[in-house]
Motif scaffolding. Structure first.
Motif, short mmCIF file in Angstrom:
data_model
loop_
_atom_site.label_atom_id
_atom_site.label_comp_id
_atom_site.label_asym_id
_atom_site.label_seq_id
_atom_site.Cartn_x
_atom_site.Cartn_y
_atom_site.Cartn_z
N ASN A 206 -4.48 16.07 -4.01
CA ASN A 206 -4.63 15.22 -5.18
C ASN A 206 -4.81 15.95 -6.50
OD1 ASN A 206 -4.46 12.85 -3.65
ND2 ASN A 206 -6.62 13.02 -3.10
N ALA A 216 6.11 16.60 -4.12
CA ALA A 216 7.40 16.37 -4.79
C ALA A 216 8.54 16.79 -3.87
CB ALA A 216 7.46 17.15 -6.10
N LEU A 219 8.89 14.14 -1.19
CA LEU A 219 9.40 12.84 -1.62
C LEU A 219 10.86 12.91 -2.07
CD1 LEU A 219 6.28 11.62 -3.59
CD2 LEU A 219 7.15 10.63 -1.48
N ASN A 220 11.22 13.97 -2.75
CA ASN A 220 12.60 14.09 -3.22
C ASN A 220 12.94 15.57 -3.41
OD1 ASN A 220 15.06 14.07 -4.46
ND2 ASN A 220 14.57 12.44 -5.89
N ARG A 355 -1.87 -20.32 -12.35
CA ARG A 355 -0.52 -19.79 -12.53
C ARG A 355 0.36 -20.78 -13.29
NH1 ARG A 355 2.35 -15.70 -9.15
NH2 ARG A 355 0.77 -14.11 -9.07
N VAL A 357 -0.14 -22.10 -15.99
CA VAL A 357 -0.20 -21.95 -17.44
C VAL A 357 1.13 -21.45 -17.97
CG1 VAL A 357 -1.36 -20.78 -19.32
CG2 VAL A 357 -2.66 -21.49 -17.32
N GLU A 358 1.59 -22.06 -19.02
CA GLU A 358 2.90 -21.69 -19.58
C GLU A 358 2.81 -20.29 -20.19
OE1 GLU A 358 5.92 -23.56 -20.24
OE2 GLU A 358 5.25 -24.87 -18.63
N VAL B 347 11.24 11.68 -9.15
CA VAL B 347 10.62 11.45 -7.85
C VAL B 347 10.17 9.99 -7.89
CG1 VAL B 347 8.77 12.10 -6.28
CG2 VAL B 347 9.88 13.83 -7.70
N TYR B 350 6.60 8.86 -7.40
CA TYR B 350 5.58 9.38 -8.31
C TYR B 350 5.45 8.42 -9.49
CZ TYR B 350 4.48 14.14 -6.64
OH TYR B 350 3.98 15.22 -5.95
N LYS B 374 -5.42 15.81 -15.14
CA LYS B 374 -4.77 14.50 -15.13
C LYS B 374 -4.80 13.83 -16.49
CE LYS B 374 -4.45 13.97 -10.41
NZ LYS B 374 -4.35 13.16 -9.23
#
Lengths: 358, 509
Positions: A206, A216, A219-220, A355, A357-358, B347, B350, B374
């Motif tokens: 983290n 990263a 993920l890709n 919900r 409500v306009e 990504v 992300y 961050k």
């Protein structure tokens, strides 16, 4: 947050299914679960044993989860754990050092052993695009047979060919303070090591640039490459960390829960780590909690078996069913959404329909 | 009035964003109805509701005058509604027929009956002038043909209403003209078409009426013949727009990028770029024109360090970088807006903040000694979000996957310009964007040029190349077939060069 709810529902369903199984086979689910949880929590000793049983699972769970967070599927935690445990045991049997120093050496040896077993699939993946599922599984068997040969050849036990010598007191993670505190349980320092590992894992994933890079890449890969991240280096590094974590699990198991290493057994915690990671949604705290839960089931099932006629396989079945539900998280998500929508539809006529409500 | 589809008062909310707010769209039978709106205006959501991918929170959908509930795309298909997505959904190793019948296979007993299906496809293909060979394999036919296969797929399922999502984005100029003819044929046979686009020229050429939406609301439905392009653009953007790019003459400085007899292989291990040379100077925009797949991608990847060239050199500000790492090149001043934003540029899982520091996360203040800061990352991202008007549900914390395509693109462009690179490589920077965004991005590219940066522009849109570039290099089959001053050329000359007719006396780079 949402995955936490899904895991809880999976656990609940697993327990319910277990109750049905017990009822169908003619046993009282209430008695079964009472003894199962009593077996794991009844007294300090049993609590200690539950924690100790969970410890290697925390490590292997973290190992699988770390790899998964970075886009890798580490099926080889068993082999990494075994080889890490073997190197640590070898160090413990070979060096004569004061206990703190020797333990430090063993922990490092365990990490290195696990990392070594994982770095090979890592390099194969990075350089030759060999799929890590295949290569880590094969490394499991290389670890199995290496230990099978090396233990009788170099560290043969006094009475049995199939296990190593007992570790001396200086080389075990057990300490009298903990053993006494938990009424003679085999709980040991491995638990603290595991908690530290959970914290380090969370921190790396983290808060560090390393975690950012590794995620990263997971993920890709192409975007990571485009951004100038060293993709191949990341893959290898990720496997090293995952393997090292599993190796530490070996230290906790063979130099903590046990005092020697046996041949001809691929530790089941390696594969259970996959389930632990899955149920823990690959987050460090999730892994910690799910490992503790698995530890509870494993350590309680013996007591349940002793006190009732319920076969221990029921406990295993519960675990299996929980894993299925955790894996089928999409189904559970749909169920939750369906329930929410039904409740919303039910209260539409009421005054709380903001919900509109306009 | 005879309406094929009526969508009345549609509202759809997503977490943090109202995608559709009281939108009304009525499609007459036998018309081409354009749906015009900026990126993120809610076009895709609206069509998703019609095609059964989303459920509207409020509002009515009527098909042929009857109220319907479209719970999923299968229901839509049964009601005669078909959609051609921007990204085709075809199996490339299957034949045309196999792709078309997939999911509703004709059978003879237990055996697949391809022949009957092929015959029917051929018949449909002739009737609508599609000219598709039912036995050809998808991987062997052009993108334009693949699109016709998608259209055939709907016709095969007896669709009466066809939704075309940005159909021209992937087509060559000739194919765009052909598509216009096909749409007219479809109309003549009584089909109705909803055309999603933000190219006003195409609306003018093909559509009868046009519904404009902006920020999730209907602005109005106009008669295309009676409305000027400018008026439609203003409805869409909500302010006055200019099509012409204002720019001063270039003041080229020192050479920034120097590509010398570069040869690069593609994924199939064939030479995609051969002996290619080019110079880009500070303070100029050099455009590369060419039909898709003529070596542009390989050229860019070789300059950016993503592909190893076979031979030749790349120099940046005089320093040879042919074998340098990607990060080394970024640090020496290359910014790169990649061709495929989802595959390379982002990504997707992300957050915006994490994506904005993709190239600079390791530098201060975004991190120090390997620990991320961050807060600094969030502030950096917020600056880009503000200056490039990236719209999202939850600001810097939004997951990029949830952004509309145009906002994803704006985020990438913002990120690359924020790097303040000496050389900016912009590949299809405005692909799939609306007039307002295009205008804005063009301004920013010219601004880079005027700040004395070198810009290499690769685009399949000839208008864009002609409008922005100071010099234009044309590629054909991996070779530079000509290089011309933008002020001394026109669409025809470039078009000829693109088609492979060599220029006479084209000056050296």
């Amino acid at each position: 947050m949402r995955s936490g709810i899904i895991s809880l529902i999976a656990v609940l369903f697993g327990l319910l299914a277990g109750a049905v199984l017990m009822a169908v086979t003619g046993h009282s689910p209430l008695a079964g679960y009472t003894y199962l949880f009593e077996g794991g929590l009844k007294n300090p000793e049993r609590i200690g044993n539950t924690l100790a049983t969970a410890t290697p699972l925390i490590f292997t769970g973290l190992s699988v989860a770390f790899a998964f967070r970075t886009g890798l599927f580490n099926i080889g935690a068993a082999g990494q754990m075994l080889f890490g445990g073997f190197l640590a045991s070898a160090a413990g049997l070979s060096f004569d050092l004061p206990k703190p120093l020797l333990l430090l050496v063993m922990v490092i040896a365990g990490f290195v052993g696990g990392a070594l077993w994982a770095v090979i699939p890592g390099i194969l993946k990075a350089r030759y695009n060999v799929h890590e599922v295949v290569s880590t599984i094969m490394m499991n068997w290389i670890a199995y047979w290496t230990v099978y040969y090396a233990v009788p050849a170099y560290f043969k036990g006094e009475f049995l060919e199939t296990e190593s010598k007992l570790l001396p007191d200086a080389a075990t993670l057990k300490i009298p303070f903990l053993t006494d505190l938990f009424g003679g349980s085999y709980i040991n320092l491995g638990l603290f090591l595991a908690v530290i590992a959970v914290i380090v894992f969370a921190f790396i994933i983290n808060r560090t640039t390393l975690g950012y890079e590794l995620k990263a890449v997971g993920l890709n890969r192409q975007a990571a490459e485009y951004a100038g991240i060293a993709v191949n280096r990341s893959i290898v590094l990720s496997m090293i960390i995952a393997g090292g974590l599993a190796g530490l699990g070996g230290v906790a198991e063979y130099a903590g829960n046990a005092a020697n290493i046996q041949i001809g057994i691929l530790p089941s915690q390696g594969f259970d780590g996959i389930a632990v990671a899955l149920l823990g949604a690959n987050t460090p705290v999730g892994v910690l909690l799910s490992a503790l839960f698995f530890g509870l089931l494993y350590s309680g099932r013996g007591f349940m078996n002793a006190m009732t006629e319920i076969p221990p396989e029921i406990a295993n079945s519960i675990i299996a069913i929980i894993i299925y539900f955790a894996a089928a998280s999409i189904l559970i998500e749909r169920l939750v959404r369906w329930l929410v929508r039904r409740r919303a539809a039910g209260s539409e006529s009421g005054p709380s329909a903001e919900r509109k409500v306009e | 009035m005879d309406y094929a589809v009526e969508m009345l008062g549609i509202r759809k909310e997503f977490p943090g964003i109202v995608a559709n707010d009281d939108i009304t769209l009525c499609l007459k039978r036998g018309e081409v109805h354009a749906l015009l709106g900026e990126n993120g205006a809610g076009k895709s959501t609206l069509m998703g509701i019609l095609f059964g991918m989303y459920q509207a929170d409020r509002g009515l959908v009527k098909v042929n005058g009857k109220e319907v509930r479209i719970g999923n795309p299968n229901v839509a298909t049964k009601l005669g509604i078909g959609m051609v997505h921007q990204h085709f959904k075809l199996v490339s190793t299957f034949t045309v027929t196999e792709n078309i019948i997939l999911g509703s296979e004709t059978r003879k007993g237990f055996v697949l009956d391809v022949k009957t299906a092929s015959r029917r496809i051929e018949e449909l293909s002739q009737r609508y002038g599609l000219n598709v060979d039912p036995y050809a394999k998808i991987e062997d036919i052009s993108v334009g043909m693949q699109q016709r296969v998608e259209i055939l797929k709907m016709l095969y399922r007896d669709a009466e209403v066809l939704i075309l999502d940005e159909p021209t984005a992937v087509l060559t100029p000739q194919e765009i003209l052909d598509l216009g003819v096909i749409m007219r044929n479809l109309i003549q046979e009584g089909k109705s078409i909803i055309l999603i686009t933000h190219k006003l020229k195409e609306i003018k050429a093909n559509a009868h009426r046009c519904t404009v939406i902006r920020r999730g609301r209907t602005i109005g439905t106009v008669d295309v013949a009676a409305t000027s392009e400018l008026a439609m653009a203003e409805m869409m953007v909500g302010r006055q727009v200019t099509f012409k790019v204002d720019k001063k003459p270039a003041v080229p400085g020192a050479v920034v990028l120097e590509v010398d007899s570069l040869s690069v292989k593609n994924n199939k291990k064939c030479l995609a770029l051969s002996d290619f040379s080019l110079q880009v100077r500070a303070g100029e925009i050099v455009g590369i024109a060419g039909v898709d797949g003529n070596g542009q991608s390989e050229l860019v990847e070789a300059i950016a360090g993503l592909r190893k060239p076979e031979s030749g050199t790349v120099r940046l500000k005089g320093e040879e970088i042919t074998a340098m790492s990607v990060r080394g090149r970024i640090q020496r001043g290359i910014g790169h807006i990649p061709e495929d934003r989802q595959k390379r540029g982002l990504v997707l899982d992300y957050s915006i903040a994490e994506n904005m520091v993709l190239e600079v996360y390791h530098r201060e203040p975004h991190s120090r000694r390997g620990i991320l800061n961050k807060l600094a990352i969030k502030q950096y991202a917020e600056r880009i979000i503000a200056s490039f008007d990236v719209r999202s549900g939850q600001g810097a914390a939004s997951i990029v996957r949830s952004l509309s395509g145009g906002n994803q693109q704006k985020a990438i462009i913002g990120r690359e310009i924020e790097l303040n690179p000496d050389l900016l490589i912009a590949v299809q920077p405005t692909r799939g964007l609306d007039v307002g965004s295009i205008e804005y991005i063009h301004k920013r590219l010219i601004e880079q040029r005027d700040k004395g940066k070198a810009v290499l522009l690769i685009s399949l849109e000839l208008d864009e190349i002609l409008n922005l570039s100071d010099r234009i290099a044309v590629v054909n089959q991996g070779e530079r077939v000509g290089i011309v001053e933008a002020s001394e050329t026109d669409e025809n000359e470039i078009g000829m060069l693109m088609a492979g007719v060599k220029a006479e006396g084209g000056e050296g780079a």
